[in-house]
Design a protein around this motif. Structure first.
Motif, mmCIF file in Angstrom:
data_model
loop_
_atom_site.group_PDB
_atom_site.id
_atom_site.type_symbol
_atom_site.label_atom_id
_atom_site.label_comp_id
_atom_site.label_asym_id
_atom_site.label_seq_id
_atom_site.Cartn_x
_atom_site.Cartn_y
_atom_site.Cartn_z
ATOM 1 N N LEU C 713 0.761 -1.298 -0.164
ATOM 2 C CA LEU C 713 -0.027 0.080 -0.087
ATOM 3 C C LEU C 713 0.907 1.158 -0.160
ATOM 4 O O LEU C 713 1.440 1.805 1.179
ATOM 5 C CB LEU C 713 -0.952 -0.186 1.130
ATOM 6 C CG LEU C 713 -1.695 -1.298 1.528
ATOM 7 C CD1 LEU C 713 -2.287 -1.371 2.823
ATOM 8 C CD2 LEU C 713 -2.470 -1.693 0.275
ATOM 9 N N VAL C 714 1.033 1.774 -1.116
ATOM 10 C CA VAL C 714 1.753 2.981 -1.441
ATOM 11 C C VAL C 714 0.934 4.395 -0.857
ATOM 12 O O VAL C 714 -0.440 4.267 -1.457
ATOM 13 C CB VAL C 714 2.420 3.200 -2.827
ATOM 14 C CG1 VAL C 714 2.814 4.789 -2.823
ATOM 15 C CG2 VAL C 714 3.127 2.116 -3.129
ATOM 16 N N PRO C 715 1.269 5.118 0.006
ATOM 17 C CA PRO C 715 0.218 6.161 0.375
ATOM 18 C C PRO C 715 0.058 7.028 -0.555
ATOM 19 O O PRO C 715 1.035 7.461 -1.545
ATOM 20 C CB PRO C 715 0.899 6.924 1.640
ATOM 21 C CG PRO C 715 2.359 6.442 1.487
ATOM 22 C CD PRO C 715 2.601 5.306 0.837
ATOM 23 N N SER C 716 -1.504 7.478 -0.712
ATOM 24 C CA SER C 716 -1.868 8.479 -1.869
ATOM 25 C C SER C 716 -1.761 9.743 -1.050
ATOM 26 O O SER C 716 -1.428 9.926 0.119
ATOM 27 C CB SER C 716 -2.881 8.101 -2.335
ATOM 28 O OG SER C 716 -3.969 8.315 -1.435
ATOM 29 N N ALA C 717 -2.150 11.015 -1.872
ATOM 30 C CA ALA C 717 -2.202 12.162 -1.279
ATOM 31 C C ALA C 717 -3.122 12.003 -0.080
ATOM 32 O O ALA C 717 -2.982 12.920 0.891
ATOM 33 C CB ALA C 717 -2.699 13.111 -2.283
ATOM 34 N N ILE C 718 -4.347 11.359 -0.133
ATOM 35 C CA ILE C 718 -5.294 11.411 0.864
ATOM 36 C C ILE C 718 -4.707 10.735 2.106
ATOM 37 O O ILE C 718 -5.242 10.754 3.216
ATOM 38 C CB ILE C 718 -6.575 10.905 0.303
ATOM 39 C CG1 ILE C 718 -7.624 11.595 1.120
ATOM 40 C CG2 ILE C 718 -6.750 9.249 0.404
ATOM 41 C CD1 ILE C 718 -9.072 11.452 0.406
ATOM 42 N N ASP C 719 -3.746 9.746 2.053
ATOM 43 C CA ASP C 719 -3.491 9.117 2.965
ATOM 44 C C ASP C 719 -2.160 9.603 3.652
ATOM 45 O O ASP C 719 -1.761 9.397 4.830
ATOM 46 C CB ASP C 719 -2.600 7.637 2.630
ATOM 47 C CG ASP C 719 -3.820 6.734 1.927
ATOM 48 O OD1 ASP C 719 -3.636 6.511 0.697
ATOM 49 O OD2 ASP C 719 -5.005 6.619 2.535
ATOM 50 N N MET C 720 -1.510 10.544 3.135
ATOM 51 C CA MET C 720 -0.514 11.471 3.713
ATOM 52 C C MET C 720 -0.770 12.696 4.292
ATOM 53 O O MET C 720 -1.718 13.502 3.769
ATOM 54 C CB MET C 720 0.390 11.859 2.498
ATOM 55 C CG MET C 720 1.612 10.828 2.187
ATOM 56 S SD MET C 720 2.820 10.787 3.578
ATOM 57 C CE MET C 720 3.448 12.236 3.594
ATOM 58 N N PRO C 721 -0.306 13.106 5.595
ATOM 59 C CA PRO C 721 -0.701 14.084 6.183
ATOM 60 C C PRO C 721 -0.070 15.518 5.631
ATOM 61 O O PRO C 721 1.001 15.415 4.861
ATOM 62 C CB PRO C 721 -0.173 14.006 7.626
ATOM 63 C CG PRO C 721 0.912 13.069 7.513
ATOM 64 C CD PRO C 721 0.626 12.256 6.322
ATOM 65 N N HIS C 722 -0.636 16.637 5.890
ATOM 66 C CA HIS C 722 0.230 17.776 5.664
ATOM 67 C C HIS C 722 1.406 17.807 6.346
ATOM 68 O O HIS C 722 1.342 17.399 7.646
ATOM 69 C CB HIS C 722 -0.499 18.964 5.655
ATOM 70 C CG HIS C 722 0.157 20.387 5.450
ATOM 71 N ND1 HIS C 722 0.582 20.696 4.219
ATOM 72 C CD2 HIS C 722 0.664 21.318 6.393
ATOM 73 C CE1 HIS C 722 1.298 21.706 4.114
ATOM 74 N NE2 HIS C 722 1.263 22.272 5.326
ATOM 75 N N LEU C 723 2.475 18.183 5.978
ATOM 76 C CA LEU C 723 3.809 18.080 6.816
ATOM 77 C C LEU C 723 4.176 19.498 7.018
ATOM 78 O O LEU C 723 4.426 20.626 6.228
ATOM 79 C CB LEU C 723 5.150 17.569 6.000
ATOM 80 C CG LEU C 723 4.924 16.104 5.659
ATOM 81 C CD1 LEU C 723 5.689 15.575 4.437
ATOM 82 C CD2 LEU C 723 4.720 15.205 6.664
ATOM 83 N N ILE C 724 4.198 19.863 8.306
ATOM 84 C CA ILE C 724 4.738 21.185 8.835
ATOM 85 C C ILE C 724 6.209 21.284 8.826
ATOM 86 O O ILE C 724 6.852 20.353 9.585
ATOM 87 C CB ILE C 724 4.214 21.478 10.068
ATOM 88 C CG1 ILE C 724 2.758 21.435 10.037
ATOM 89 C CG2 ILE C 724 4.864 22.853 10.735
ATOM 90 C CD1 ILE C 724 2.098 21.463 11.186
#
Lengths: 172, 287, 793
Positions: C713-724
């Motif tokens: 399972l490669v994370p998609s944009a919806i699985d990745m959080p915004h990164l600060i």
């Protein structure tokens, strides 16, 4: 009824990026291979076998599809746009500019599909939230950017396109 | 990556499709292709012929008939997701369609294709089982209507015969004070379900359950109706205790598979968890 | 320099004009397909290609038997007896992992080649197999390679300070058994090779997307018994590498053989499923003992490490020494004992994968530090601040001789804590716990060591013929005064063309737009060293070193010519705005004029000076060889990052989501801040993906369960959080211009997330011992703990 046996090679005529193209295909030839190998438009890429990565995403009859999950023969008479058709001659499409300006790409392999999906999203939703953008590109995997700058690029593209009065959204 | 060779036919009518399927023993119907082509590219499926019905544009519609909502078998998931009638009348279907794959898949995959492919871990079959949908099947002998309880027969097997074509799915309108919901439990948003849960319920005043249907996906070869849960809740108030007690009965009849994302034990537990959650979610939609 | 300039490469990439290896088209191109082993361990009894080769459109087939006759086994760098491993580009006599190439077919189309594979008949005799490192060391374990007599590749003991003394002195010994899982960065572009064996010139023209093509030359040349001076390696745009495209040399060798046999150019593009079978990162398990004082002081680490490198050692056992680059992590304990066992199993051969070998070690340390904190009842931030190497200790020499080149770990943690509002989160956690909600906060600080010293492999055998590092660059000014740059680095999206232009432009006082950087790599055109490539986060540093060296040489010549023409002294010449300017008189000559003299007007040159304006420089960092105790500085630069993850975990399902994610990065002086941040995001995404979603899981038959993107399972944009993100800039004390390599990230998210999960589960008292978080396992841990408590009450 159209019928083609497995060893037949048929002519497939379609419009790509506004131009008429003719190529040949056997029934099992995937549309992505037809575009890349038959018609020499290599901007559309292949990254997986199961229709997950989205690197092959194109516009077909106005909708985004994964061209690895469509048969070439199904593109008979279709109206297709690939990444090569986004720019207007030397003038980049706002979404291409936005990706460039906001470092929305690193290796560039997922980028053609990402641009197409981003543009489709903006056509349907000209002012999307971050969540809506992420959902809109859910079918386009990237392993370089972590998506942060891709989201930023699409947001920036939305602004550019709105200030152009939505012209570039309609050109597809 | 390349499928095995096959003959290709593009049907220009249902009748033609049926005739072709009748004539070619090993032919398969190609609708959206988002399930079938993936299998063919991995060479896990190798039909000797494909009958492409995706050009039959008059099989794509959402129509409010007198007693039911009729959905053409070739209606794509994207339409299901955004259609206002579906959202108003059967939000369980909106929920399910919105969670399938991703935008590109939803632009091509169809409700008919998904139903006939009958992957128990897919979202639509489970939702349609909870809706007790009716499936309109065309053959050379005419048309017949099969309820969901008989439509999904086994893993990847439905009541649609080799030379038949599914043309429409009918959702009979729900009585007043009804609500529905679907929750997919999966690791990522667009994945196949580890457990998918669909609930359709009707209450009378005071939240007493008049009728309820609950269906689970990915817990057996076909969508599973939670009969024990249903019979427990009918006539009872839908409060936390009754819902929790009902959820304890969710495992009856379930024989879930085990894989790296969900063992059998895990799925059995999740059936209970999502029984509670899906019923509660549906209840928030009661007016 | 220091500007977030737009990248030069992007114009062709956003218009679909990139040139990736599958875009290479040659007249008469034929296509190859590979049949792979369905067994984890089996003898090959018979291979029959007779039906395959007569299929219409098939040109030829190749078997392991032929390969054994035509080639020598690939070079091994292991000590004896592991160097007896016979590694060929097709399985010879035996298969050793599911997915190992067995037969290759070449045909007119890829479809026909795949059809032909189904007509190949291979008879196997399945054998027992071994699937984990520890049991592979048992005396009666099945052997992966029988002629080696053991599955052990390398055993080394690193012993510094006095760990036994530390264990005695400790107030408490914290113990843990930890497991780091198999995963990979899975670049969206798979491996690909096109080979055109040109019979006319006797040259092998190899188009590939290998990250270090010139490094592969010895493996290819000796293996193929083909002269290296007739091998041309060409790479274009590469769709991500992350280390996984380093060990593709067996495929390159195979396609070379196919092109020679078929007498046609041959293309092979790897399917995603093939990639999943044969490109994994190291799997490692640890027995850890940490002696500590009550106040949180860490006195040392004692570790037994078991590294599962799969069925072949292709870049291994280098990884067995590479973790020591960051031997104490970011902490200043000096008692360290590591017993490192690298072991073969019947699983996919591993290759370097972003954070290679260090991230396993760093995760073990960061996980252990949190366990220490928990057992001592201290906040994990407290324990870290207490034990970090201090900024006034820099440059810091580690127990294994590594020289950390600067940094302020404490400040990176404090900054990260501010960015995420750590105190606020702890309060929120308290409130949430009262409502039965589980919030977890996890910290990890990791060193991202870059620019490696190949001398580290002399730890394996004294005479391993590798040491130091080097890179090449060529800067030229043509007869019309136009700049061109060639680099040996092989970019896969890191923006080398852009930063090279920035550096050279600064040196010569011109605009980066005036610098044409050759794209990609071609050994017939680009300068290179045999250590050239993009790996180990070294391109910025090494490329800069080489570019500065070449620029300096060329500037010198330009100044001498300018001085000669203006009749002044070379020392007084400054290059500014495209001119050579005499600082004393203010006179100036355009570079264009100097170029004219150098190339076509050379009678005006100074006496004895040769014509031309080309300078090539081979740069090497100052490294040393290991001493008797294996101490050496293994990398030049040590970037570092602190990550903090805040999660909310659903105890009913075991699933969790990231609420907030903060990264503070320090890679020294930044050439292009935009590129730096892009690398930080990307590395974080790999770590988050690995922690939450990605796992190469095998079943008991050695079958790889997650072999497509359905289950891997490669994370998609919806699985990745915004990164600060936040940054610190403490220049490197050793690298050119104070820059450090950035890009691997040290696998920091694996630490932050496993720490956050354990923190979330604190009310249950559950210890997390795996780097991969699978909801069903977390759920089981909770269930088991709850039923255990019920039984005990």
């Amino acid at each position: 009824m159209k019928s083609v046996t497995r060893s037949d090679i048929v002519q497939v005529k379609c419009k790509i990026n506004g131009k008429e193209y003719t190529g040949v295909a056997e029934p099992r030839l995937l549309l992505v291979h037809f575009i890349r190998d038959e018609l020499n438009l290599t901007g559309t890429h292949i990254g997986c076998d199961t229709g997950h990565c989205g690197a092959c995403t194109i516009f077909m009859n106005g909708k985004t599809v994964k061209s690895c999950m469509v048969l070439a023969i199904q593109a008979q008479g279709a109206d297709i746009t690939t990444v090569e058709g986004l720019a207007d001659g030397d003038k980049l499409h706002p979404i291409q500019e936005a990706f460039w300006e906001n470092h929305g790409l690193q290796c560039g392999y997922c980028t053609p599909g990402m641009l197409i999906s981003g543009l489709y999203l903006l056509q349907r939703n000209p002012d999307p939230t971050e969540d809506e953008i992420r959902r809109g590109i859910e079918g386009n995997l990237c392993r370089c950017t972590g998506y942060v700058n891709i989201v930023k690029s699409i947001k920036a593209a939305a602004k550019k396109m709105q200030s152009e009065g939505g012209k570039s959204a309609q050109q597809m | 990556m390349t499928p095995k060779k096959f003959d290709y036919y593009s049907a220009s009518s249902i009748g033609e499709a049926i005739q072709l399927l009748h004539d070619k023993e090993d032919a398969k119907v190609l609708a959206g292709g988002q399930s079938l082509l993936a299998l063919m590219k991995l060479r896990l499926a190798a039909p000797s012929a494909l009958v492409d019905i995706s050009n039959l544009s008059d099989l794509s519609y959402v129509r409010e008939d007198k007693e039911y909502l009729g959905i053409g078998a070739l209606t794509i998931h994207d339409i299901l997701e955004h259609n206002q009638s579906i959202k108003k009348l059967f939000p369980i279907l909106t929920d399910a369609a919105s969670k399938i794959g991703d935008q590109q898949i939803r632009n091509k995959g169809t409700i008919g294709g998904s139903s006939c492919h009958a992957d128990p871990a897919a979202d639509l079959p489970t939702a349609l089982a909870a809706l007790d949908a009716r499936f309109v099947i065309h053959s050379g002998k005419g048309q017949r209507i099969v309820p969901a309880t008989e439509f999904f027969k086994d893993l990847f097997e439905t009541a649609v015969g080799h030379d038949e074509v599914l043309s429409e799915i009918r959702l009979h309108y729900l009585p007043p004070n009804s609500a529905s919901a679907y929750i997919k439990h999966s690791r990522r948003e667009g994945d196949f379900a580890i457990v998918g849960t669909g609930v359709v319920l009707t209450v009378d005043s005071g939240n007493v359950c008049k009728d309820i249907r609950i269906a689970y996906g990915a817990v057996g070869p076909t969508p599973l109706r939670g009969r024990s849960v249903e019979s427990y809740l009918k006539g009872k108030t839908l409060d936390d205790k009754n819902i929790a007690d009902a959820a304890e009965r969710a495992n009856e009849g379930a024989d879930p598979p085990s894989d790296m994302h969900g063992s059998k034990e895990y799925r059995l537990d999740m059936m209970k968890v999502f029984t509670r959650r899906t019923i509660k979610m549906a209840m928030t939609r009661l007016k | 320099m220091g500007q977030p300039l737009k990248r030069k490469e992007d114009l062709r990439l956003v218009t679909g004009l990139g040139k990736f290896v599958d875009d290479v088209k040659l007249p008469g191109l034929a296509y190859a397909s590979i049949l792979r082993s369905p067994y984890a361990n089996a003898r090959i009894k018979k291979v029959d290609v007779s039906k395959a080769v007569v299929l219409l459109g098939v040109i030829c087939a190749l078997t392991g038997e032929e390969v054994a006759k035509l080639t020598d086994p690939f070079l091994q760098i292991s000590p004896a007896p592991a160097n007896k491993v016979k590694d060929y580009c097709l399985a010879v006599e035996k298969v050793h992992f599911v997915g190992e190439p067995v037969v290759a077919v070449v045909a007119e189309t890829r479809g026909i080649a795949e059809d032909a594979l189904e007509l190949v008949n291979v008879e196997y005799e399945p054998l027992d197999h071994v699937l984990d490192a520890r049991s592979a060391l048992n005396p009666d374990a099945t052997l992966v390679h029988e002629q080696v007599g053991s599955n052990l590749v390398f055993h080394g003991t690193w012993n510094y300070g006095d760990i036994e003394g530390a264990l005695k002195e400790a107030d408490k010994i914290v113990r843990a058994k930890l497991h780091f899982h198999r995963f990979s960065s899975t670049p969206i572009e798979n491996n690909g090779v096109v080979v055109n064996y040109d019979r006319a010139t006797g040259f092998l023209n190899i188009y590939c997307n290998n990250q270090m093509p010139m490094f592969c030359i010895p493996w290819l040349s000796f293996g193929l018994k083909f002269p290296s001076n007739r091998m041309r390696m060409i790479t274009g745009d590469i769709g991500g590498g992350f280390g996984t495209k380093i060990i593709s040399y067996p495929y390159i060798a195979l396609i070379c053989l196919l092109s020679m046999k078929a007498k046609r150019p041959v293309k092979w593009t790897e399917d995603r499923r093939e990639h999943m079978f044969a490109n994994h990162g190291n799997e490692r398990s640890f027995d850890v003992e940490v002696p500590v004082k009550k106040d949180g002081t860490i006195l040392g680490f004692k570790v037994d490490a078991y590294d599962d490198c799969g069925a072949y050692t292709r870049y291994e056992p280098a990884g067995a020494t590479i973790w020591a680059q960051v031997s104490p992590g970011v902490y200043h304990f000096s008692n360290l004992k590591v017993d490192f066992f690298q072991v073969m199993t019947n699983k996919a051969p591993v290759g370097p994968n972003r954070g290679y070998s260090r991230m396993q070690h760093l995760w073990m340390i960061e996980r252990s530090v949190d366990i220490v904190a928990r057992e001592l009842g201290l906040d994990p931030s407290e324990v870290r601040l207490k034990n970090y190497v201090r900024s006034d200790e820099m440059p810091y020499v580690t127990p294994s001789g590594g020289i950390y080149d600067g940094g302020n770990y404490a400040e990176s943690l404090r900054k990260a804590m501010r960015l995420i509002d750590y105190d606020g989160l702890r309060e929120e956690q308290e409130r949430a716990r009262k409502q039965g909600k589980m919030i977890g906060i996890g910290i990890a600080t990791a060193v991202d060591s870059g620019t490696n010293n190949f001398g580290q492999v002399k730890i394996l055998t004294d005479d391993n013929p590798f040491s130091g590092n080097s890179e090449a660059a060529r800067v030229s000014i043509d007869g019309l005064g136009q700049f061109q740059v060639g680099l040996g680095t092989v970019p896969q999206g890191q923006g080398h063309e852009t930063f090279a232009a920035q550096i050279v432009a600064d040196e010569f006082g011109v605009s980066p737009d005036q610098i044409a950087v050759l794209m990609g790599f071609d050994s017939a055109i680009n300068p290179y060293s045999h250590q050239s490539g993009s790996y180990a986060s070294r391109s910025a540093v090494m490329g800069t070193g080489a570019l500065l060296g070449a620029s300096k040489k060329l500037k010198e010549k330009v100044s001498r010519i300018g001085a000669h023409l203006m009749k002044t002294k070379a020392e007084d010449i400054e290059l500014k705005d495209g001119n050579a300017v005499d600082k004393v008189s203010g006179k100036k000559i355009p570079l264009r004029q100097i170029a004219n003299v150098a190339w076509v007007n050379n009678l005006l040159l100074p006496e004895g000076m040769e014509p031309g304006l080309v300078a090539t420089h081979y740069w090497k960092p100052n490294f040393t060889l290991p001493d008797k105790k294996w101490r050496l500085n293994q990398t030049l630069t040590y970037s570092y990052q602190t990550h903090i993850a805040a999660i909310e975990l659903d105890p009913e399902t075991g699933k969790f989501r990231i609420l907030r994610y903060v990264i503070v990065d320090d890679c020294g002086r930044q050439i292009n801040p935009m590129l730096v941040e892009g690398q930080v995001h990307g590395a974080a995404a790999h770590g988050i993906g690995a922690a939450m979603f990605e796992n190469f899981e095998y079943d008991e038959n050695g079958q790889l369960k997650s072999n497509t993107f359905i289950d891997y399972l490669v994370p998609s944009a919806i699985d990745m959080p915004h990164l600060i993100t936040g940054h610190l800039v403490t220049p490197s004390l050793f690298a050119p211009m104070g820059i450090r390599g950035v890009g691997e990230g040290g696998g920091t998210p694996l630490g932050a997330i496993s720490n956050a999960v354990e923190d979330a589960l604190a009310p249950f008292g559950i210890e997390i011992s795996d780097s991969h978080q699978n909801p069903q396992h977390i759920h089981k841990l909770i269930r088991d703990k709850v039923s255990k408590s019920k039984r005990e009450n």
